[in-house]
Design a protein around this motif. Structure first.
Motif: not given
Ligand code: F0G
Length: 456
Positions: A49, A98-100, A103, A123, A185, A214, A217, A254, A257, A404
């Motif tokens: 990742t 963090q991102g979640r 969310e 996602f 993503n 989101d 990125r 998040s 990134k 990935r």
């Protein structure tokens, strides 16, 4: 000049451990053929990742020493808030671990049972939080996004007709917000165009529906807009990012990134009343609204990371490295998702391992094989990641069955990319002898993180 080079030099290094094939066979079997369950120590090149794996700059590390570890009102929070307002343009900021975390709060505030949340592809964590809040995710991305071989320059675009159909079918009052990601993503790191987001914004405004970005990125997305979209080639990344965010009402982020930190994130909202609700919930799940699960030093590192992330030479080198690896694989005829995305190269496991049916997890198997071949750790993004339908419990069968190779920012050299390409080529050359996998343990949520497999 035709070549570019990294706009930085290396000041600190971390030695890597080399392993033998026998050691790797043991390690991947112990990990149940799931690269998430490998020990990092046993990995040579870690492309699992780009999340939290970036190298920080000396400027960020210097900021770490300026951590104001007060429980309330840390000055680092205000630095962070100021930079998010300046570069992303949102009014109110709630930091999260963090991102979640963002969310979760967003989903709890906005989604009621029975609601629908359209988005440009799901996602994993985002959709799960929407579902846990009682909502149903509806994919409204353009069809090209589900086709690994389509060369559409903006495969992250929303299909406006799909969105209109949903609004007509369920009614605007059942759609708390449109969930737009830049870049996408699960589609291969594919961007959404400014023109498309502007159109989504206009449509949303007509129906009184919010758009939540989101922004994980979004800087990378801004780079693609600069490179591919008319009228933007002379604009700075920071200018493009600001306009991009201006078509939305808030974002989840998040910071692990784009923002070049190992931990951190935020929720941004322009609406003061919603912000107040978020600030109320944050103290239950994350921490006080001036730290949200981060240490003061982490907030400072992120504030500084944001400044660095929007520099044009940084983002050109970052995505340039991804393109370098991708172009090599394309030149050698290896099936990858095109166009090359922002943060990763996605091997197309359906074409790579044609002999393995999707229910025998070709992408999972390919990720395990890359580790066996060269100690390279990649991630499955196919049927295991897609999980099961919340209504029927049946497996989703996503069109895209991908592996990935995610490139951390500022971490690996061109030689690491060369070695990675050669390892992929070697596996491709010997692909016919590979068989699939059987899942022997399946966790209830986000199964890809902890599922275990056996060789067939
Ligand atoms: N949104 C997107 C587009 C992401 O890629 C991620 C994380 C999140 C939200 C959640 O953020 O991890 O900070 O809680 N993606 C990582 C990845 C895990 O490897 O792609 P988080």
């Amino acid at each position: 000049r035709r070549s570019w080079a990294e706009p930085y030099k290396i000041k600190v290094v971390e030695p890597l451990k080399m392993t033998t094939r026998a050691e790797r066979e043991q390690a991947i079997a112990t990990a149940g053929y799931n690269t998430f369950l490998l020990r990092s120590e046993d990995v040579y090149i870690d492309l699992l990742t780009d999340s939290g794996t970036s190298a920080m700059s000396d400027y960020q590390w210097a900021g770490m020493m300026l951590g104001d570890e007060a429980y309330a009102g840390s000055k680092n929070f205000y630095n962070l808030e100021e930079n998010i307002q300046k570069y992303y343009g949102y009014r109110h900021i709630v930091p999260t671990h963090q991102g979640r975390g963002a969310e979760n709060i967003l989903s709890q505030i906005l989604i009621k049972p029975g609601d629908y949340i359209p988005g440009n592809m799901y996602f994993t964590t985002t959709r799960l939080h929407q579902e846990l809040a009682g909502g149903t995710f509806v994919d409204v991305i353009i069809d090209e996004a589900h086709d690994a071989e389509s060369l559409h320059p903006f495969k992250g675009n929303v299909d406006l007709q799909k969105l209109i159909d949903l609004i007509e079918r369920v009614g605007a009052e059942r759609i708390p917000y449109i969930s737009v990601a830049g870049t996408v993503n699960m589609a291969g790191g594919q961007p959404i165009s400014m023109a498309n987001l502007r159109e989504v914004h206009q449509l949303a405004q007509t129906h009184g529906i919010r758009i939540i970005l989101d922004a994980t990125r979004a800087v990378e997305n801004a780079y693609f807009i600069q490179q591919r979209e008319e009228d933007y080639s002379n604009q700075a990344i920071a200018t493009i990012l600001h306009e991009f965010c201006s078509y939305t009402d808030g974002c989840t982020m998040s910071g692990k990134k784009d923002a070049l930190v190992n931990i951190g994130g935020w929720l941004a909202l322009n609406d003061y009343n919603l912000y107040e609700e978020a600030r109320n919930l944050i103290v239950i799940y994350e921490g006080l609204h001036t730290y949200g699960g981060m240490a003061g030093r982490d907030m400072e590192a992120m504030a500084r990371g944001i400044e660095e992330s929007v520099k044009d030479d940084h983002i050109r080198a970052r995505i340039g490295q991804v393109e370098y690896l991708g172009q090599k694989l394309l030149d050698w005829g290896i099936p990858i998702v095109v166009p090359i995305g922002g943060h990763a190269i996605y091997l197309d496991a359906k074409r790579f391992l044609e002999q393995i049916p999707q229910e025998e997890f070709p992408a999972q198997r390919l990720a395990a094989e890359l580790y066996l071949e060269a100690g390279i750790r990649a991630m499955e993004r196919g049927i295991v990641s897609a999980g099961r339908s919340k209504e029927t419990g049946d497996n989703y069968y996503p069109e895209l069955e991908l592996v990935r190779l995610t490139i951390p920012r500022r971490v690996y050299t061109q030689a690491h990319m060369d070695l990675t390409a050669e390892a992929v080529e070697e596996v491709y050359y010997n692909r016919d002898r590979l068989r699939g996998l059987k899942m022997i343990y399946e966790p209830k949520y986000l199964r890809f993180f902890q599922a275990r497999f056996e060789l067939l």
